[in-house]
Design an enzyme around this catalytic site. Structure first.
Site, PDB file in Angstrom:
ATOM      1  N   LYS A  68      16.641  42.710 -56.634  1.00  0.00           N
ATOM      2  CA  LYS A  68      16.289  42.275 -57.985  1.00  0.00           C
ATOM      3  C   LYS A  68      14.878  42.762 -58.329  1.00  0.00           C
ATOM      4  O   LYS A  68      14.640  43.309 -59.391  1.00  0.00           O
ATOM      5  CB  LYS A  68      16.368  40.751 -58.049  1.00  0.00           C
ATOM      6  CG  LYS A  68      16.017  40.168 -59.385  1.00  0.00           C
ATOM      7  CD  LYS A  68      16.191  38.662 -59.413  1.00  0.00           C
ATOM      8  CE  LYS A  68      15.515  38.090 -60.639  1.00  0.00           C
ATOM      9  NZ  LYS A  68      15.633  36.640 -60.739  1.00  0.00           N
ATOM     10  N   GLU A  94      11.988  44.307 -46.603  1.00  0.00           N
ATOM     11  CA  GLU A  94      13.155  44.619 -45.770  1.00  0.00           C
ATOM     12  C   GLU A  94      14.017  45.693 -46.429  1.00  0.00           C
ATOM     13  O   GLU A  94      14.385  46.697 -45.814  1.00  0.00           O
ATOM     14  CB  GLU A  94      14.012  43.369 -45.552  1.00  0.00           C
ATOM     15  CG  GLU A  94      13.397  42.292 -44.689  1.00  0.00           C
ATOM     16  CD  GLU A  94      12.555  41.293 -45.457  1.00  0.00           C
ATOM     17  OE1 GLU A  94      12.095  41.612 -46.579  1.00  0.00           O
ATOM     18  OE2 GLU A  94      12.345  40.187 -44.930  1.00  0.00           O
ATOM     19  N   GLY A 114      18.323  35.319 -57.594  1.00  0.00           N
ATOM     20  CA  GLY A 114      18.871  36.101 -56.485  1.00  0.00           C
ATOM     21  C   GLY A 114      20.049  35.424 -55.796  1.00  0.00           C
ATOM     22  O   GLY A 114      21.095  36.031 -55.563  1.00  0.00           O
ATOM     23  N   GLU A 139      17.357  27.023 -50.258  1.00  0.00           N
ATOM     24  CA  GLU A 139      16.281  27.698 -50.998  1.00  0.00           C
ATOM     25  C   GLU A 139      16.092  27.023 -52.362  1.00  0.00           C
ATOM     26  O   GLU A 139      14.997  27.010 -52.920  1.00  0.00           O
ATOM     27  CB  GLU A 139      16.598  29.200 -51.179  1.00  0.00           C
ATOM     28  CG  GLU A 139      15.391  30.032 -51.569  1.00  0.00           C
ATOM     29  CD  GLU A 139      15.607  31.546 -51.417  1.00  0.00           C
ATOM     30  OE1 GLU A 139      15.291  32.100 -50.356  1.00  0.00           O
ATOM     31  OE2 GLU A 139      16.104  32.170 -52.367  1.00  0.00           O
TER      32      GLU A 139
HETATM   33  O1  F6P Z   1      12.840  35.773 -49.885  1.00  0.00           O
HETATM   34  C1  F6P Z   1      13.513  35.141 -50.899  1.00  0.00           C
HETATM   35  C2  F6P Z   1      14.087  36.052 -51.938  1.00  0.00           C
HETATM   36  O2  F6P Z   1      13.227  36.156 -53.009  1.00  0.00           O
HETATM   37  C3  F6P Z   1      15.445  35.534 -52.360  1.00  0.00           C
HETATM   38  O3  F6P Z   1      15.380  34.530 -53.279  1.00  0.00           O
HETATM   39  C4  F6P Z   1      16.141  36.769 -52.812  1.00  0.00           C
HETATM   40  O4  F6P Z   1      17.504  36.573 -52.856  1.00  0.00           O
HETATM   41  C5  F6P Z   1      15.693  37.735 -51.752  1.00  0.00           C
HETATM   42  O5  F6P Z   1      14.362  37.368 -51.477  1.00  0.00           O
HETATM   43  C6  F6P Z   1      15.804  39.187 -52.085  1.00  0.00           C
HETATM   44  O6  F6P Z   1      15.045  39.558 -53.203  1.00  0.00           O
HETATM   45  P1  F6P Z   1      15.280  40.917 -53.964  1.00  0.00           P
HETATM   46  O7  F6P Z   1      16.678  40.921 -54.489  1.00  0.00           O
HETATM   47  O8  F6P Z   1      14.260  40.943 -55.049  1.00  0.00           O
HETATM   48  O9  F6P Z   1      15.078  42.041 -52.982  1.00  0.00           O
END
Ligand code: F6P
Length: 548
Positions: free
Chosen positions: A209, A215, A269, A355
């Protein structure tokens, strides 16, 4: 308009619940059943393909009516309208919470900042559909002219758990495309996934998102490097697509604008599998199945929005959590699906529930003086029976559990299904009734043990019972019923947040560890001093550095 803020413990109904709890706490479920022959019928809700039996919970009709009074006193109805109408109910992030719009009918009108979001939702759905169709029918060719055989979803948290859970749960409906999920920043994860893959026939779906998540970006970068070892840069256009709200960063990563599936910031998310984040679901199951999943969720949305609280599955289910969490002091809830397909369901719900509702500050900004979010865990039955059921039956903790079963199996092996379902029925019965001293003695009488041996064994074989369960019995695991089930838990989360007076849709609690990890990573890479850390952390990092 903002959500109201009331400390639930200051309401009249909370006080009534406290008094009622003291009257009911010692009552055994067996007693509740024998004093009301209509109990099972009265506490069961039938809706669509769902038969939801709440009667094995430590409640009476009076409990439910006071819990509903609590919901009314906290103006749940008004909160539900705000949720569905796109009010800024995620106030701490200044956003609406509209995953429900993603599965709404095309002619619905849902406004954010004065604009109807539905045309945009349907444009993205069309893009998902068109792309899915050409990948599945093989007409989308990779750089060397070969059709796609493998999909790799690269994402974490909500950008992984939802799609991974749905694809795994609905694998019976899958097409020929092999689907893989890379999430952990642990390099061994992506290496294991790509080691058997042919870059010429693989499509990578990068889902983030924010497009800032360490990661996901690390995995995407490493996988791109691996990909470019065998194919030229121009090949990226045929093999990498992205799902994000952050179009600029996706373009900077090297992905063509046409290959970006946009999402909006009003999709959280952990509630995003219905958006373009579900692209891997659509690819793996075909667009029609993805649409059925959305359609199921929309049916549950309608049920939740329009049904009286007394007969409203997510509302009752959420209020029961409040009952156990805040009055019985139960700390956790177990989710036990009686189908191996829902193997990842509890893991998925852990993010959704923990969460969202793991918060100690209320909507007024004050520290709460009551318990909020429960700990969620679980595994499919019957495996879990041979693992942790001992503790649920005879442990010292009260663990309310949802038992999710299906009337029909998918492959149709009736013999196995009857065995599976007999366990599903038996476990909730055993948890409720337990086994009395008289029953254990009668059993021991049938053995050749001496009188002393029988007396010695007796206390260990007694089950107190009175362990609460909710049985959800659903016709069949289909994309539609899974959509209904997921949406049920999503609305349960919402109702719990309203009652506990917290903001369910932010997640600041995950930030601190991320920030510190960045600092430590710099120290690891640059060999910087560790003196800013406490002695324990210095010792650990120092030991790692010396030995790595
Ligand atoms: O670490 C929590 C979080 O913000 C979640 O709420 C979310 O689903 C996940 O990280 C991944 O975030 P992104 O889709 O922005 O990579």
């Amino acid at each position: 308009m903002a959500l109201k803020s009331t400390n639930p413990t200051t309401t009249n109904s909370w006080k009534k619940l406290q008094a009622h709890f003291e009257a009911i706490e010692a009552k055994h479920l067996k007693e509740l059943f024998s004093s009301n022959p209509k109990r099972a019928e009265e506490l069961t809700i039938e809706w669509e393909d769902f038969y939801v039996d709440f009667s094995k919970n430590r409640i009476t009709k009076e409990t439910l009516s006071i819990l509903v009074e609590l919901a009314n006193e906290l103006d749940l109805k008004d909160a539900i309208s705000k949720y569905f109408e796109g009010d800024i109910i995620n106030e701490t992030e200044g956003r609406a919470v509209l995953h429900t719009a993603l599965r709404a009918k095309e002619d619905a009108k849902i406004y954010v900042d004065g604009d109807n979001v539905m045309p945009g939702v349907y444009d993205v759905k069309q893009k998902i559909k068109d792309f899915t169709n050409i990948v599945v029918d093989g007409s989308h060719k990779g750089h060397t002219g070969k059709s796609i055989t493998d999909i790799v979803n690269i994402g974490i948290g909500g950008s992984d758990l939802g799609p991974a859970m749905v694809v795994d749960s609905l694998q019976y409906y899958k097409n020929h495309l092999n689907t893989h999920f890379v999430s952990n920043v642990d390099g061994d994860h992506y290496k294991e996934v790509i080691k058997g893959l042919n870059p010429e026939t693989t499509l990578f779906v990068i889902v983030s998102k924010t497009f800032t998540t360490q990661e996901t970006l690390s995995n995407a970068n490493s996988i791109r490097t691996w990909f470019l070892e065998s194919l030229p840069k121009e090949a990226i256009a045929k093999h990498f697509v992205a799902v994000s709200t952050n179009v600029e960063s996706v373009k900077a990563f090297g992905i063509n604008e046409n290959n970006i599936f946009p999402m909006k910031d009003w999709v959280g998310g952990r509630f995003s599998l219905w958006s373009a984040v579900g692209l891997s679901i659509s690819l793996a199951l075909g667009y029609d199945n993805f649409e059925s999943l959305l359609c199921g969720a929309n049916k549950m949305d309608e049920h939740f929005k329009t049904t009286n609280f007394e007969k409203n599955i997510p509302v009752i289910s959420a209020l029961l959590t409040v009952w156990y969490n805040n009055f019985f002091n139960a700390e956790s809830e177990a989710i036990i699906p009686y189908t191996q397909y829902l193997n990842q369901f509890a893991t998925y719900l852990q993010q959704g529930i923990m969460e969202s509702n793991g918060k100690y500050v209320d909507r007024a900004g004050d520290k709460v003086n009551y318990q909020t979010g429960t700990i969620i865990w679980g595994e499919p039955g019957t495996n879990s029976q041979h693992a942790f059921f001992q503790l649920i039956h005879q442990g010292t903790k009260l663990i309310p559990a949802d038992f999710i079963g299906f009337i029909k199996s998918l492959h149709g092996n009736k013999d196995h299904h009857d065995k599976l379902m007999s366990n599903y029925f038996a476990q909730t019965e055993a948890l409720m009734n337990g086994k009395t001293e008289v029953e254990v003695l009668a059993e021991l009488e049938e053995t050749t043990l001496s009188k002393e041996e029988k007396q010695k064994l007796l206390p260990f074989k007694i089950f107190e019972g009175n362990k609460p369960t909710t049985s959800l019995l659903i016709q069949k695991l289909t994309p539609e019923s899974l959509g209904e089930l997921i949406a049920m838990y999503e609305h349960k989360i919402f109702v719990q947040g309203i009652v506990w007076n917290i903001y369910s849709y932010d997640q600041f609690g995950v930030e601190l560890g991320k920030q510190l990890a960045k600092t430590i990573l710099k120290e690891l890479k640059n060999n910087d001093s560790l003196s800013s850390h406490d002695a324990s952390t210095q010792g650990l990092v120092g030991f790692y550095k010396k030995n790595c």
